[in-house]
Design an enzyme around this catalytic site. Structure first.
Site, PDB file in Angstrom:
ATOM      1  N   LYS A  18       0.826  -1.221   0.000  1.00 27.68           N
ATOM      2  CA  LYS A  18       0.000   0.000   0.000  1.00 27.68           C
ATOM      3  C   LYS A  18       0.859   1.269   0.000  1.00 27.68           C
ATOM      4  CE  LYS A  18      -1.033  -0.692   4.888  1.00 27.68           C
ATOM      5  NZ  LYS A  18       0.152  -0.116   5.449  1.00 27.68           N
ATOM      6  N   ARG A  93      -6.143   3.537  11.602  1.00 26.54           N
ATOM      7  CA  ARG A  93      -5.813   2.116  11.771  1.00 26.54           C
ATOM      8  C   ARG A  93      -6.912   1.377  12.531  1.00 26.54           C
ATOM      9  NH1 ARG A  93      -0.533   1.731  10.045  1.00 26.54           N
ATOM     10  NH2 ARG A  93       0.873   0.283  10.955  1.00 26.54           N
ATOM     11  N   ARG A 130      11.904  -7.158   2.405  1.00 30.44           N
ATOM     12  CA  ARG A 130      11.719  -5.704   2.339  1.00 30.44           C
ATOM     13  C   ARG A 130      12.942  -4.944   2.872  1.00 30.44           C
ATOM     14  NH1 ARG A 130       6.146  -3.001   4.065  1.00 30.44           N
ATOM     15  NH2 ARG A 130       6.666  -3.502   6.211  1.00 30.44           N
ATOM     16  N   ARG A 163      13.760  -2.844   8.447  1.00 32.07           N
ATOM     17  CA  ARG A 163      13.051  -2.205   9.559  1.00 32.07           C
ATOM     18  C   ARG A 163      13.018  -3.141  10.761  1.00 32.07           C
ATOM     19  NH1 ARG A 163       7.516  -0.104   7.003  1.00 32.07           N
ATOM     20  NH2 ARG A 163       6.812  -0.867   9.013  1.00 32.07           N
ATOM     21  N   ARG A 174       1.888  -7.835  14.182  1.00 33.25           N
ATOM     22  CA  ARG A 174       1.291  -6.754  13.380  1.00 33.25           C
ATOM     23  C   ARG A 174       0.152  -7.287  12.509  1.00 33.25           C
ATOM     24  NH1 ARG A 174       6.114  -4.542  10.237  1.00 33.25           N
ATOM     25  NH2 ARG A 174       4.629  -3.070   9.372  1.00 33.25           N
TER      26      ARG A 174
HETATM   27  P1  AMP Z   1       3.708   1.192   8.923  1.00 32.18           P
HETATM   28  O1  AMP Z   1       4.869   1.819   8.242  1.00 32.18           O
HETATM   29  O2  AMP Z   1       2.380   1.777   8.492  1.00 32.18           O
HETATM   30  O3  AMP Z   1       3.710  -0.316   8.850  1.00 32.18           O
HETATM   31  O4  AMP Z   1       3.839   1.568  10.489  1.00 32.18           O
HETATM   32  C1  AMP Z   1       4.970   1.162  11.257  1.00 32.18           C
HETATM   33  C2  AMP Z   1       4.665   1.286  12.745  1.00 32.18           C
HETATM   34  O5  AMP Z   1       4.357   2.671  13.063  1.00 32.18           O
HETATM   35  C3  AMP Z   1       3.438   0.505  13.238  1.00 32.18           C
HETATM   36  O6  AMP Z   1       3.742  -0.842  13.532  1.00 32.18           O
HETATM   37  C4  AMP Z   1       3.073   1.309  14.489  1.00 32.18           C
HETATM   38  O7  AMP Z   1       3.949   1.035  15.560  1.00 32.18           O
HETATM   39  C5  AMP Z   1       3.325   2.748  14.050  1.00 32.18           C
HETATM   40  N1  AMP Z   1       2.126   3.351  13.423  1.00 32.18           N
HETATM   41  C6  AMP Z   1       1.988   3.734  12.114  1.00 32.18           C
HETATM   42  N2  AMP Z   1       0.773   4.246  11.883  1.00 32.18           N
HETATM   43  C7  AMP Z   1       0.116   4.190  13.069  1.00 32.18           C
HETATM   44  C8  AMP Z   1      -1.195   4.559  13.471  1.00 32.18           C
HETATM   45  N3  AMP Z   1      -2.089   5.073  12.604  1.00 32.18           N
HETATM   46  N4  AMP Z   1      -1.537   4.365  14.772  1.00 32.18           N
HETATM   47  C9  AMP Z   1      -0.671   3.840  15.648  1.00 32.18           C
HETATM   48  N5  AMP Z   1       0.572   3.462  15.336  1.00 32.18           N
HETATM   49  C10 AMP Z   1       0.973   3.632  14.053  1.00 32.18           C
END
Ligand code: AMP
Length: 219
Positions: A18, A93, A130, A163, A174
Protein backbone atom coordinates in the site's frame (compact mmCIF):
# COMPACT_ATOMS: atom_id res chain seq x y z
CA UNK A 1 -23.52 23.05 -2.72
CA UNK A 2 -19.75 23.28 -2.46
CA UNK A 3 -18.19 19.95 -3.36
CA UNK A 4 -15.91 18.29 -0.84
CA UNK A 5 -12.38 17.36 -1.92
CA UNK A 6 -11.69 13.65 -2.13
CA UNK A 7 -9.24 11.88 0.13
CA UNK A 8 -8.07 8.30 -0.23
CA UNK A 9 -7.38 6.00 2.70
CA UNK A 10 -5.19 3.00 1.86
CA UNK A 11 -5.35 0.00 4.13
CA UNK A 12 -4.04 -3.53 3.95
CA UNK A 13 -1.77 -5.83 5.98
CA UNK A 14 1.88 -4.94 6.48
CA UNK A 15 3.73 -5.69 3.25
CA UNK A 16 0.63 -5.43 1.06
CA UNK A 17 2.33 -2.79 -1.06
CA UNK A 18 0.00 0.00 0.00
CA UNK A 19 2.96 2.34 0.53
CA UNK A 20 4.16 1.82 -3.05
CA UNK A 21 0.65 2.04 -4.49
CA UNK A 22 -0.30 5.13 -2.51
CA UNK A 23 2.74 6.88 -3.97
CA UNK A 24 1.68 5.93 -7.52
CA UNK A 25 -1.77 7.36 -6.87
CA UNK A 26 -0.29 10.49 -5.28
CA UNK A 27 1.73 11.14 -8.45
CA UNK A 28 -1.25 10.47 -10.71
CA UNK A 29 -3.57 12.80 -8.81
CA UNK A 30 -0.96 15.36 -7.71
CA UNK A 31 -1.83 14.81 -4.06
CA UNK A 32 0.52 14.40 -1.09
CA UNK A 33 0.84 10.94 0.45
CA UNK A 34 0.76 11.04 4.21
CA UNK A 35 2.09 7.90 5.87
CA UNK A 36 2.01 7.80 9.67
CA UNK A 37 4.66 5.06 9.69
CA UNK A 38 6.98 7.26 7.64
CA UNK A 39 6.23 10.37 9.69
CA UNK A 40 7.04 8.39 12.85
CA UNK A 41 10.28 7.02 11.41
CA UNK A 42 11.28 10.53 10.42
CA UNK A 43 10.52 11.93 13.89
CA UNK A 44 12.56 9.11 15.35
CA UNK A 45 15.49 9.77 13.02
CA UNK A 46 15.69 13.43 14.08
CA UNK A 47 15.19 12.36 17.72
CA UNK A 48 12.30 14.75 18.28
CA UNK A 49 10.42 14.39 21.61
CA UNK A 50 7.50 12.87 19.70
CA UNK A 51 9.80 10.43 17.88
CA UNK A 52 11.45 9.35 21.10
CA UNK A 53 8.08 8.78 22.77
CA UNK A 54 6.84 6.71 19.81
CA UNK A 55 10.00 4.68 19.37
CA UNK A 56 9.34 1.93 21.91
CA UNK A 57 5.93 1.19 20.40
CA UNK A 58 7.12 1.15 16.80
CA UNK A 59 10.06 -1.07 17.66
CA UNK A 60 7.78 -3.78 19.06
CA UNK A 61 5.12 -3.46 16.37
CA UNK A 62 2.63 -1.95 18.82
CA UNK A 63 0.29 0.84 17.90
CA UNK A 64 1.51 4.26 18.97
CA UNK A 65 -1.03 5.88 21.36
CA UNK A 66 -3.84 7.72 19.56
CA UNK A 67 -2.96 11.03 21.15
CA UNK A 68 0.51 11.08 19.57
CA UNK A 69 -0.83 9.93 16.21
CA UNK A 70 -3.56 12.52 16.25
CA UNK A 71 -0.99 15.23 17.02
CA UNK A 72 1.19 14.16 14.12
CA UNK A 73 -1.72 13.90 11.65
CA UNK A 74 -3.41 17.14 12.66
CA UNK A 75 -0.08 18.97 12.22
CA UNK A 76 0.52 17.40 8.81
CA UNK A 77 -2.98 18.14 7.49
CA UNK A 78 -2.54 21.82 8.29
CA UNK A 79 0.19 22.06 5.66
CA UNK A 80 -0.82 23.80 2.49
CA UNK A 81 -0.23 20.90 0.12
CA UNK A 82 -3.05 18.93 1.79
CA UNK A 83 -5.69 21.61 1.27
CA UNK A 84 -7.23 20.09 -1.87
CA UNK A 85 -7.12 16.46 -0.86
CA UNK A 86 -4.53 13.91 0.22
CA UNK A 87 -3.81 10.22 0.45
CA UNK A 88 -3.43 8.41 3.75
CA UNK A 89 -1.27 5.34 4.22
CA UNK A 90 -1.39 3.56 7.59
CA UNK A 91 -3.96 5.86 9.14
CA UNK A 92 -6.66 5.54 10.37
CA UNK A 93 -5.81 2.12 11.77
CA UNK A 94 -8.90 1.38 13.90
CA UNK A 95 -12.38 2.60 14.80
CA UNK A 96 -11.17 5.30 17.21
CA UNK A 97 -8.70 6.75 14.70
CA UNK A 98 -11.36 6.68 11.98
CA UNK A 99 -13.65 8.60 14.26
CA UNK A 100 -10.89 11.13 15.09
CA UNK A 101 -10.17 11.61 11.39
CA UNK A 102 -13.82 12.11 10.47
CA UNK A 103 -14.11 14.77 13.17
CA UNK A 104 -10.95 16.46 11.96
CA UNK A 105 -11.96 16.65 8.30
CA UNK A 106 -15.67 17.28 8.93
CA UNK A 107 -17.43 17.78 5.61
CA UNK A 108 -14.50 19.45 3.90
CA UNK A 109 -13.26 16.14 2.51
CA UNK A 110 -14.98 12.96 1.32
CA UNK A 111 -13.03 9.81 2.17
CA UNK A 112 -12.70 6.82 -0.17
CA UNK A 113 -11.28 3.61 1.24
CA UNK A 114 -8.86 1.49 -0.78
CA UNK A 115 -8.27 -2.00 0.57
CA UNK A 116 -5.22 -3.87 -0.74
CA UNK A 117 -5.91 -7.55 -0.09
CA UNK A 118 -3.05 -10.01 0.51
CA UNK A 119 -3.01 -13.41 2.30
CA UNK A 120 -1.01 -14.00 5.52
CA UNK A 121 1.35 -16.42 3.77
CA UNK A 122 2.21 -13.88 1.09
CA UNK A 123 2.72 -11.16 3.72
CA UNK A 124 5.40 -13.18 5.54
CA UNK A 125 7.08 -14.01 2.21
CA UNK A 126 7.18 -10.41 1.14
CA UNK A 127 8.28 -8.82 4.38
CA UNK A 128 11.38 -10.99 4.67
CA UNK A 129 12.71 -9.27 1.52
CA UNK A 130 11.72 -5.70 2.34
CA UNK A 131 14.40 -3.02 2.62
CA UNK A 132 13.92 0.66 3.35
CA UNK A 133 15.89 3.85 3.06
CA UNK A 134 15.98 5.67 6.40
CA UNK A 135 17.14 8.81 4.67
CA UNK A 136 14.36 9.47 2.12
CA UNK A 137 11.72 6.85 2.99
CA UNK A 138 11.85 4.90 -0.31
CA UNK A 139 11.14 1.19 0.01
CA UNK A 140 12.32 -1.83 -1.97
CA UNK A 141 11.99 -5.59 -2.15
CA UNK A 142 14.97 -7.79 -2.91
CA UNK A 143 12.91 -9.91 -5.36
CA UNK A 144 9.91 -7.83 -6.50
CA UNK A 145 11.35 -4.34 -6.58
CA UNK A 146 15.15 -4.51 -6.15
CA UNK A 147 17.32 -1.41 -5.92
CA UNK A 148 19.50 -0.86 -9.02
CA UNK A 149 22.78 -0.93 -7.04
CA UNK A 150 22.75 -3.69 -4.41
CA UNK A 151 21.97 -2.36 -0.95
CA UNK A 152 21.79 1.32 -1.94
CA UNK A 153 18.79 3.62 -2.41
CA UNK A 154 18.05 4.52 -6.07
CA UNK A 155 16.73 7.92 -5.04
CA UNK A 156 19.41 9.22 -2.66
CA UNK A 157 22.19 6.61 -2.61
CA UNK A 158 21.85 5.99 1.14
CA UNK A 159 22.49 2.48 2.51
CA UNK A 160 19.26 0.44 2.78
CA UNK A 161 18.25 -1.34 5.97
CA UNK A 162 15.72 -3.80 7.42
CA UNK A 163 13.05 -2.21 9.56
CA UNK A 164 13.24 -3.38 13.14
CA UNK A 165 9.52 -4.14 13.10
CA UNK A 166 9.91 -6.35 10.00
CA UNK A 167 11.44 -9.15 12.09
CA UNK A 168 9.26 -12.33 11.92
CA UNK A 169 7.85 -12.34 15.49
CA UNK A 170 6.94 -8.68 15.23
CA UNK A 171 5.35 -9.22 11.81
CA UNK A 172 3.07 -11.94 13.22
CA UNK A 173 1.87 -9.55 15.90
CA UNK A 174 1.29 -6.75 13.38
CA UNK A 175 -0.73 -9.12 11.20
CA UNK A 176 -3.01 -10.14 14.08
CA UNK A 177 -3.52 -6.50 15.04
CA UNK A 178 -4.26 -5.57 11.46
CA UNK A 179 -7.16 -8.01 11.26
CA UNK A 180 -8.87 -6.47 14.28
CA UNK A 181 -8.35 -2.97 13.06
CA UNK A 182 -9.39 -3.41 9.41
CA UNK A 183 -12.96 -4.46 10.22
CA UNK A 184 -14.28 -1.00 11.17
CA UNK A 185 -12.65 0.52 8.07
CA UNK A 186 -14.26 -2.09 5.84
CA UNK A 187 -17.63 -1.60 7.52
CA UNK A 188 -17.44 2.18 7.14
CA UNK A 189 -16.42 1.96 3.46
CA UNK A 190 -19.23 -0.50 2.69
CA UNK A 191 -21.84 1.54 4.52
CA UNK A 192 -20.84 4.73 2.71
CA UNK A 193 -20.50 2.85 -0.61
CA UNK A 194 -17.00 4.23 -0.93
CA UNK A 195 -14.90 1.08 -0.69
CA UNK A 196 -12.50 -0.12 -3.38
CA UNK A 197 -11.09 -3.63 -2.80
CA UNK A 198 -8.08 -4.57 -4.87
CA UNK A 199 -6.32 -7.92 -5.24
CA UNK A 200 -2.81 -7.11 -3.97
CA UNK A 201 -1.38 -10.50 -4.99
CA UNK A 202 -0.56 -9.41 -8.52
CA UNK A 203 2.41 -7.62 -10.05
CA UNK A 204 3.01 -4.07 -8.82
CA UNK A 205 2.04 -2.75 -12.27
CA UNK A 206 -1.23 -4.71 -12.38
CA UNK A 207 -2.23 -3.60 -8.88
CA UNK A 208 -1.53 -0.02 -9.92
CA UNK A 209 -3.62 -0.46 -13.06
CA UNK A 210 -6.56 -1.88 -11.08
CA UNK A 211 -6.42 1.01 -8.60
CA UNK A 212 -6.21 3.65 -11.35
CA UNK A 213 -9.15 2.09 -13.19
CA UNK A 214 -11.28 2.11 -10.05
CA UNK A 215 -10.30 5.71 -9.24
CA UNK A 216 -11.06 6.90 -12.78
CA UNK A 217 -14.61 5.62 -12.35
CA UNK A 218 -15.32 7.70 -9.25
CA UNK A 219 -13.80 11.02 -10.27
P1 AMP B 1 3.71 1.19 8.92
O1 AMP B 1 4.87 1.82 8.24
O2 AMP B 1 2.38 1.78 8.49
O3 AMP B 1 3.71 -0.32 8.85
O4 AMP B 1 3.84 1.57 10.49
C1 AMP B 1 4.97 1.16 11.26
C2 AMP B 1 4.67 1.29 12.75
O5 AMP B 1 4.36 2.67 13.06
C3 AMP B 1 3.44 0.51 13.24
O6 AMP B 1 3.74 -0.84 13.53
C4 AMP B 1 3.07 1.31 14.49
O7 AMP B 1 3.95 1.03 15.56
C5 AMP B 1 3.32 2.75 14.05
N1 AMP B 1 2.13 3.35 13.42
C6 AMP B 1 1.99 3.73 12.11
N2 AMP B 1 0.77 4.25 11.88
C7 AMP B 1 0.12 4.19 13.07
C8 AMP B 1 -1.19 4.56 13.47
N3 AMP B 1 -2.09 5.07 12.60
N4 AMP B 1 -1.54 4.37 14.77
C9 AMP B 1 -0.67 3.84 15.65
N5 AMP B 1 0.57 3.46 15.34
C10 AMP B 1 0.97 3.63 14.05
Amino acid sequence: MKQAYLIYIFFGPPGSGKGTQSNFLGKKLGLPVISTGELLRYEESIKSPLGLKARRYVKHGQLVPDKLIHQIIAGRLRKRDAAKGFILDGYPRDAKQLDDLLKLIQDKYTPWLIEVKVSDREVVNRISGRRVCNNCGASYHLVYNPPKKGGLCDVCGHKLSIREDDKPAVVRKRLADYKDSADPLLAYGKKQKRLISINGEQSIAKVRQDIFKAIDKIK
